[in-house]
Design an enzyme around this catalytic site. Structure first.
Site, PDB file in Angstrom:
ATOM      1  CG  ASN A   7       9.007  -5.723   3.021  1.00  0.00           C
ATOM      2  OD1 ASN A   7       8.687  -6.492   3.924  1.00  0.00           O
ATOM      3  ND2 ASN A   7       8.181  -4.826   2.524  1.00  0.00           N
ATOM      4  CG  HIS A  10       5.979 -11.807   3.545  1.00  0.00           C
ATOM      5  ND1 HIS A  10       4.658 -11.658   3.916  1.00  0.00           N
ATOM      6  CD2 HIS A  10       6.126 -11.138   2.378  1.00  0.00           C
ATOM      7  CE1 HIS A  10       4.036 -10.950   2.983  1.00  0.00           C
ATOM      8  NE2 HIS A  10       4.900 -10.619   2.048  1.00  0.00           N
ATOM      9  CG  HIS A  43       3.012  -2.288   4.315  1.00  0.00           C
ATOM     10  ND1 HIS A  43       2.399  -2.714   3.166  1.00  0.00           N
ATOM     11  CD2 HIS A  43       2.233  -1.296   4.802  1.00  0.00           C
ATOM     12  CE1 HIS A  43       1.293  -2.011   2.966  1.00  0.00           C
ATOM     13  NE2 HIS A  43       1.164  -1.150   3.951  1.00  0.00           N
ATOM     14  NE  ARG A  45      -1.737  -5.104   4.364  1.00  0.00           N
ATOM     15  CZ  ARG A  45      -1.831  -4.926   3.042  1.00  0.00           C
ATOM     16  NH1 ARG A  45      -0.767  -5.007   2.279  1.00  0.00           N
ATOM     17  NH2 ARG A  45      -2.995  -4.695   2.476  1.00  0.00           N
ATOM     18  NE  ARG A  49      -2.874  -8.375   5.340  1.00  0.00           N
ATOM     19  CZ  ARG A  49      -3.258  -8.294   4.068  1.00  0.00           C
ATOM     20  NH1 ARG A  49      -2.562  -8.898   3.137  1.00  0.00           N
ATOM     21  NH2 ARG A  49      -4.342  -7.630   3.737  1.00  0.00           N
ATOM     22  CD  GLU A  70       6.551  -1.223   1.668  1.00  0.00           C
ATOM     23  OE1 GLU A  70       5.510  -1.890   1.813  1.00  0.00           O
ATOM     24  OE2 GLU A  70       7.503  -1.605   0.998  1.00  0.00           O
ATOM     25  CB  THR A 101       1.248  -2.993  -2.323  1.00  0.00           C
ATOM     26  OG1 THR A 101       1.597  -3.051  -0.945  1.00  0.00           O
ATOM     27  CG2 THR A 101       0.849  -1.586  -2.682  1.00  0.00           C
ATOM     28  CD  GLU A 151       9.533   1.025  -3.443  1.00  0.00           C
ATOM     29  OE1 GLU A 151      10.018   1.555  -2.431  1.00  0.00           O
ATOM     30  OE2 GLU A 151       9.106  -0.150  -3.480  1.00  0.00           O
ATOM     31  CG  HIS A 190       5.118  -5.164  -5.605  1.00  0.00           C
ATOM     32  ND1 HIS A 190       4.526  -6.261  -6.160  1.00  0.00           N
ATOM     33  CD2 HIS A 190       4.513  -4.958  -4.425  1.00  0.00           C
ATOM     34  CE1 HIS A 190       3.580  -6.686  -5.339  1.00  0.00           C
ATOM     35  NE2 HIS A 190       3.550  -5.920  -4.279  1.00  0.00           N
TER      36      HIS A 190
HETATM   37  N1  PXP Z   1       7.849  -1.928  -2.321  1.00  0.00           N
HETATM   38  C1  PXP Z   1       6.581  -1.681  -1.896  1.00  0.00           C
HETATM   39  C2  PXP Z   1       6.109  -0.273  -1.900  1.00  0.00           C
HETATM   40  C3  PXP Z   1       5.754  -2.724  -1.410  1.00  0.00           C
HETATM   41  O1  PXP Z   1       4.514  -2.455  -0.989  1.00  0.00           O
HETATM   42  C4  PXP Z   1       6.286  -4.026  -1.348  1.00  0.00           C
HETATM   43  C5  PXP Z   1       5.459  -5.131  -0.768  1.00  0.00           C
HETATM   44  O2  PXP Z   1       5.291  -4.910   0.594  1.00  0.00           O
HETATM   45  C6  PXP Z   1       7.608  -4.225  -1.789  1.00  0.00           C
HETATM   46  C7  PXP Z   1       8.354  -3.177  -2.295  1.00  0.00           C
HETATM   47  C8  PXP Z   1       8.244  -5.581  -1.754  1.00  0.00           C
HETATM   48  O3  PXP Z   1       7.584  -6.427  -2.647  1.00  0.00           O
HETATM   49  P1  PXP Z   1       7.958  -7.967  -2.686  1.00  0.00           P
HETATM   50  O4  PXP Z   1       7.585  -8.549  -1.361  1.00  0.00           O
HETATM   51  O5  PXP Z   1       7.126  -8.489  -3.825  1.00  0.00           O
HETATM   52  O6  PXP Z   1       9.434  -8.043  -2.946  1.00  0.00           O
END
Ligand code: PXP
Length: 243
Positions: A7, A10, A43, A45, A49, A70, A101, A151, A190
């Site tokens: 992901n 960031h 994601h 959003r 952001r 996402e 999330t 998930e 997550h």
């Molecule tokens: N899976 C989902 C559904 C999420 O919403 C997120 C955060 O955007 C992640 C995985 C990744 O989480 P992390 O950034 O804590 O690794």
């Protein structure tokens, strides 16, 4: 072999801090792909952001890896997904004030709205997963509304310490077994990082892990290729040894 979804939200968070065009999450995604990420996750959003529509459109054009979007299960985001055409969509709960999330979707409470979103996305050829806590009722409702995958939210496991850690891990294991038994594909994500990923990656039913913050944080220190290579190695080792 458990797939790794990286992901890159960031990377865009850092860019948006200055509202300019670096660092580019697309460039980061291509490096993650080069290091073996099978999936790139973003994601979009509602408050935009970090990731913007244009990022998703550029990823769609340039990625070889699967693109996993996402998204909140809203009419606006459904329209976006139908336009942007990701390979996969993962429906997540979304609240504007949250930092990230915070919990799984309540599929039971929002069954009517979610069923419609799931079927519209699936009719467009997008595979749909639902981000849920490892709870029997949520898993049953996910299967019942025709999701391809769930998930499993690993945040409670990631935040637990002491005796609670083993209980949370057991809950993820049990949820994964239940979901797979219902014919759902099982993903996890997550809060996963180099220190806590192995027990989750070792769960046989989990075929994909989505990891963002810890990989992007590590990439600042060692570069994206190295950060993804390290995470892939940890997952491969857990796959191989079963722990
Ligand atoms: N899976 C989902 C559904 C999420 O919403 C997120 C955060 O955007 C992640 C995985 C990744 O989480 P992390 O950034 O804590 O690794």
């Amino acid at each position: 072999m458990t797939r790794l979804g990286v992901n890159v939200d960031h990377v865009a968070t850092v860019r948006q801090a200055r509202m300019i065009d670096i660092p580019d999450p697309v460039e980061a995604a291509l490096l993650a792909e080069q290091a073996g990420a099978e999936v790139i996750t973003v994601h979009l959003r509602e408050d935009r952001r970090h990731i913007q529509e244009q990022d998703v459109a550029r990823l769609r054009q340039r990625l070889t890896a699967a693109l996993n979007l996402e998204m909140a299960g809203t009419p606006e985001m459904t329209r976006q997904a139908l336009t942007l055409k990701p390979d996969d969509a993962c429906l997540v709960p979304e609240r504007r004030e949250e930092l990230t999330t915070e919990g799984g979707l309540d599929v039971v409470a929002h069954a009517k709205q979610l069923r419609d979103v799931v079927s519209r996305l699936r009719d467009a050829g997008i595979r749909v997963s639902l981000f849920v806590d490892p709870d029997l009722k949520q898993l049953e409702a996910s299967r019942e509304m025709g999701a391809d995958a769930v998930e499993i939210h690993t945040g409670s496991y990631a935040n637990a310490g002491g005796a609670r850690l083993e209980r949370e891990l057991e809950a993820v294991r049990r949820g994964a077994a239940l979901a797979a038994g219902m014919g759902l594909e099982v993903h996890g994500g997550h809060g996963l990082n180099a220190a806590n990923v192995a027990p989750i990656a070792a769960i046989g039913e989990i075929v994909e892990l989505n990891i963002g913050h810890s990989i992007v944080a590590r990439s600042i220190m060692v570069g994206m290729v190295q950060a993804v290579t390290e995470m892939k190695a940890l997952i491969a080792e857990a796959d191989r040894t079963g722990h």
